[in-house]
Design an enzyme around this catalytic site. Sequence first.
Site, PDB file in Angstrom:
ATOM      1  N   HIS A 267      68.676  38.810 -15.641  1.00  0.00           N
ATOM      2  CA  HIS A 267      70.076  38.628 -15.232  1.00  0.00           C
ATOM      3  C   HIS A 267      70.544  39.872 -14.477  1.00  0.00           C
ATOM      4  CE1 HIS A 267      74.306  37.703 -15.311  1.00  0.00           C
ATOM      5  NE2 HIS A 267      74.095  36.576 -15.971  1.00  0.00           N
ATOM      6  N   ARG A 338      70.344  34.257  -9.643  1.00  0.00           N
ATOM      7  CA  ARG A 338      70.100  35.462 -10.431  1.00  0.00           C
ATOM      8  C   ARG A 338      68.807  36.177 -10.070  1.00  0.00           C
ATOM      9  NH1 ARG A 338      72.119  33.037 -16.293  1.00  0.00           N
ATOM     10  NH2 ARG A 338      74.350  33.098 -15.782  1.00  0.00           N
TER      11      ARG A 338
END
Length: 667
Positions: A267, A338
């Site tokens: 992330h 991401r």
Amino acid sequence: MTTLNSRVPEGPIKDKWTIYKDKINLVNPANKRNIDIIVVGTGLAGGSAAATLAELGYNVKAFAYQDSPRRAHSIAAQGGINAAKNYMGDGDSNYRLFYDTVKGGDYRSREANVHRLAEVSGAIIDQCVAQGVPFARDYGGLLDNRSFGGVLVSRTFYAKGQTGQQLLLGCYSAMNRQIARGKIDMFNRHEMLDVVKVDGKARGIIARNLITGEIERHSAHAVVIATGGYGNVYFLSTNAMGSNATAAWKIHKKGAYFANPCFTQIHPTCIPRSGDYQSKLTLMSESLRNDGRIWVPAKIEDAKAIQQGKLKPTAIAEENRDYFLERRYPAFGNLVPRDVASRAAKERCDAGHGVNATGEAVYLDFAAAIHRYGSQQAKIKGMSDASKEEITKLGEAVIEEKYGNLFQMYEKIIDENPYKTPMMIYPATHYTMGGVWVDYNLMTTVPGLYCIGEANFSDHGANRLGASALMQGLADGYFVLPYTIGDYLADDIRTGKIPTDSPEFDEVEKSVKDQLEFFVNNKGTHSVDYFHKKLGQVMWDKVGMARNEKGLKEAIKEIQDIREDFWKNVKVPGDLNEMNPELEKAGRVADFLELGELFAKDALEREESCGGHFREEHVTEDGEAKRDDKNFAYVAAWEYTGKPSEAILHKEQLEFKDIELKTRSYK
């Protein structure tokens, strides 16, 4: 040998789920009262499944290692949940959600599962609103939406930065109703340590009471695993420290294939690591990228000055800032998926432009959004000559309304005011797209053994789009499993109660007790965390954001060495028959030490770059991921044969009949 059969229905993709539901076997209400189902894990997937199955009339036993389902890690989800409602009138549809999800997963998802997910997404929102989930609303009182990475529409429903918590409370209220009715037997502070098979079918589990240490037998006609992902194989991750892979790994060792373990999400929007003493990392919601602009100093000397504490980011002129996502991906800008955003941040930091003391951070800056919102509010309020200070104050109020709890959390951890100074962020391990292989029914390769939510592999391919985890968990639990499990259980209406005093239960309980006794009796010299941290360092360094053949081969050997050392030298204080968190961790780390090796083996086998799996040998001329659709358009499903190094690879070829396979581009 088990044959991989995805059991995807025939017919056009838009009709598959409808036709399937029309033709499956059903269990009548009177017979449901005679059928038991075990659900392990009570986050959004497990909690929604337990509540719905009990509502249908089944007898449910639900297990949580936390002291309440309210503490499941689903509570940590911040930014939102996707659904194709098209409330914003910006062109969204079920097909577009389906397309974005397959593309976002870099064309490594099973089309039929993803289309079904898109179809039921709207019903999830209706269900949660009916439960009282306080989604954000616009000025007119309608549900509001915001955008997330990898899409060109706004389809994300949210409750400030607490979406996971609010959804979980709705799910928990549905569970509590069934607990009160006696249809759910709730086992808090219990951990599943193995599954029991009778005549090849999953018929129960062995669990440990984490308060007393007592080992318990529980039987059922079917077992559902909903225990989340394996991100803590890296030690440092955004997962809760208790999040683990034990249930998923134990069923893998009993015959459930494990799919695509190398597909793990890094992330991009996490608070950077600050030292070796840390036990976990903190996520800053991807929703912040709606209004935050990501940048680093364009000049290397400015970056060095910031790293040394000699320069403030606010002192760097606009022309000396590199908004690298906007520069590289103009169509999507800061809202690229991401995996793309994470690698871009790593590239800038590796080039020396990082902005904290370690050089491993980039800025997430809200100054432009504060000015934009403040100017709008000033016009709305008729303030034609508003000062800069007034505009800033008005803009900060809008940002606080949208993201206030996230800004507060950041300030408490970093001790800097993100309204005045840009946030520092850096990629961190977050979600796992890989997991237990399941067919269209969500059943594993073991009959009667189901796996839902993040614990399975089915919907996200090689990279999950933001706000799709909550969507998948609730889709599986509320709207998919309750149909599909009935098709299997229709053959069990005459079976009767499954006895627990059988040789199969005896054997599995003995193996569980033997391992626990080994841990408390082993006279080792190192703590469980000592080995977990060593594993995590190898995983991050050699099986992290970028991987190569040399590093992966080294990682496999190093993990084998750490595992051998673990079984010789681990020290677990305390006793068996008491609350013993170190004993819990020992079993979980033992499983991570095997899973980590299969993870690296899978990454070595997959000679391409796709989504979260980035092989340095397979990149385009401009440094982007380079897929190999000719050789790797398949699900890698691994069969356990005794050691991770000896796992057998089974391939489920992926067919793309409704979406064209092409290079993923966000430029």
